[in-house]
Design a protein around this motif. Sequence first.
Motif, short mmCIF file in Angstrom:
data_model
loop_
_atom_site.label_atom_id
_atom_site.label_comp_id
_atom_site.label_asym_id
_atom_site.label_seq_id
_atom_site.Cartn_x
_atom_site.Cartn_y
_atom_site.Cartn_z
N TRP A 38 19.05 14.80 16.79
CA TRP A 38 18.60 13.41 17.80
C TRP A 38 17.42 12.84 17.44
O TRP A 38 17.04 12.02 18.14
CB TRP A 38 18.66 14.30 19.02
CG TRP A 38 19.92 14.64 19.71
CD1 TRP A 38 20.41 15.96 19.72
CD2 TRP A 38 21.00 13.97 20.08
NE1 TRP A 38 21.45 16.18 20.42
CE2 TRP A 38 22.10 14.90 20.58
CE3 TRP A 38 21.33 12.53 20.14
CZ2 TRP A 38 23.47 14.46 20.91
CZ3 TRP A 38 22.56 12.26 20.58
CH2 TRP A 38 23.53 13.10 21.04
N LYS A 40 14.83 9.97 15.87
CA LYS A 40 15.02 8.52 15.75
C LYS A 40 15.61 8.02 14.46
O LYS A 40 15.36 8.59 13.53
CB LYS A 40 13.76 7.93 16.20
CG LYS A 40 13.06 8.14 17.51
CD LYS A 40 11.73 7.28 17.62
CE LYS A 40 11.08 7.82 18.98
NZ LYS A 40 9.91 7.02 19.24
N GLY A 41 16.50 6.78 14.59
CA GLY A 41 17.06 6.18 13.65
C GLY A 41 18.02 7.03 12.78
O GLY A 41 18.08 7.03 11.35
N LEU A 43 21.32 7.16 13.03
CA LEU A 43 22.62 6.26 13.14
C LEU A 43 23.66 6.79 11.95
O LEU A 43 23.27 6.46 10.92
CB LEU A 43 22.44 4.84 13.35
CG LEU A 43 23.80 4.12 13.37
CD1 LEU A 43 24.55 4.41 14.82
CD2 LEU A 43 23.62 2.44 13.43
N CYS A 67 22.89 6.83 18.82
CA CYS A 67 21.25 6.92 18.95
C CYS A 67 20.86 7.96 19.55
O CYS A 67 21.56 9.17 19.55
CB CYS A 67 21.31 5.61 20.07
SG CYS A 67 22.13 5.86 21.40
N GLU A 68 19.69 7.97 20.17
CA GLU A 68 18.73 9.22 20.79
C GLU A 68 19.62 9.93 21.85
O GLU A 68 19.52 10.86 22.23
CB GLU A 68 17.47 8.79 21.15
CG GLU A 68 16.74 8.65 19.79
CD GLU A 68 15.19 8.55 20.31
OE1 GLU A 68 14.40 9.32 20.37
OE2 GLU A 68 14.76 7.23 20.08
#
Length: 330
Positions: A38, A40-41, A43, A67-68
């Motif tokens: 989970w 960030k970034g 994807l 996303c998160e």
Amino acid sequence: MRRFINICLALGFALTVNAQYIPAFPKAEKKDPGTKYWSKGNLFRHLEVSLTVGTSGVGIDLATPLCEFMQIRMGYDYLPQFTKSYNMNLAGGGQAARQYNDQGNRIRTPFDNIQEYMYQQTGTDLEGHIVMNSKLNVHNMKFLIDIYPFKYNKHWHFTTGIYWGPEEFAKAENDPQSDKTISLMKEYNQRYESAKSDDAIKGYGKLNLYPGDYAEDRTIGLTQHKKGDPYLTDPTEGGKVSISTTTNAIKPYIGAGYTGRLVKSRDDWKISAELGVMIWGGTPVQRLHDGTDMSKDLTNIPGAMGNVISFTKALKVYPVLSVRFAKTIF
């Protein structure tokens, strides 16, 4: 003395002013209990493979974070087939083959005359019903989105998406053991049609299938049928009898669930439980081989066949209870 008091007041004021610039102890910040999955970034940077077991069948999923707080899942479910058998009754002279009085005793019907006639002509005992075998055909592709609404809690989630599978999810056909009964029906009706008007067989009437009664008044050609009248039909020219159960191929899905660790010390192994519904878009159509919708057009369907028709008719949505065992690959 006055000077001492003034000095004390000045020192107190200075300490009070300076205290405003003493930083407070920092509060402990909440940390995301999630893992690198989970971050960030992330994807499409991670992949999760899972095995699912539930009312929609046994399946496999592939999941990746969007996303998160959101991930997308794609997979396939297959419900193993099983067969349920039930009877469809016959009717002689427009009446049910088997009838009983208020005391539960069997009463004589035109079918009894037909049965005796065919035994004399062929030496074969005519059954008062045919056997139908019903099989499920439930398998779906699924495209789902899991939404985790709580930033610091990646356990609870809501799910939405679609299941996509065949329109016909169940079909019943006459058992091969009933081919003899259907053949005798055809032979009797041929004898009936070709008999002379003064032949005794003309008093017995035709031999038909009797799946139930008319659910409402209905006019077919020049013939009017009242609600509650027996609905009579015949096998196809090829001697087949079938009931096809269909719904929409694309079924929207909504659900909610909870995810936790499968292995206490490992974040890459997870287990999830989820409860939701596939929205069928209305009452499933249960169509007889002659085109009649048994869910809508017929009533008083007897025996186990009636129970199956009534149960399926009541399912406006399909309940989905599933357990998912997941492993993060990377």
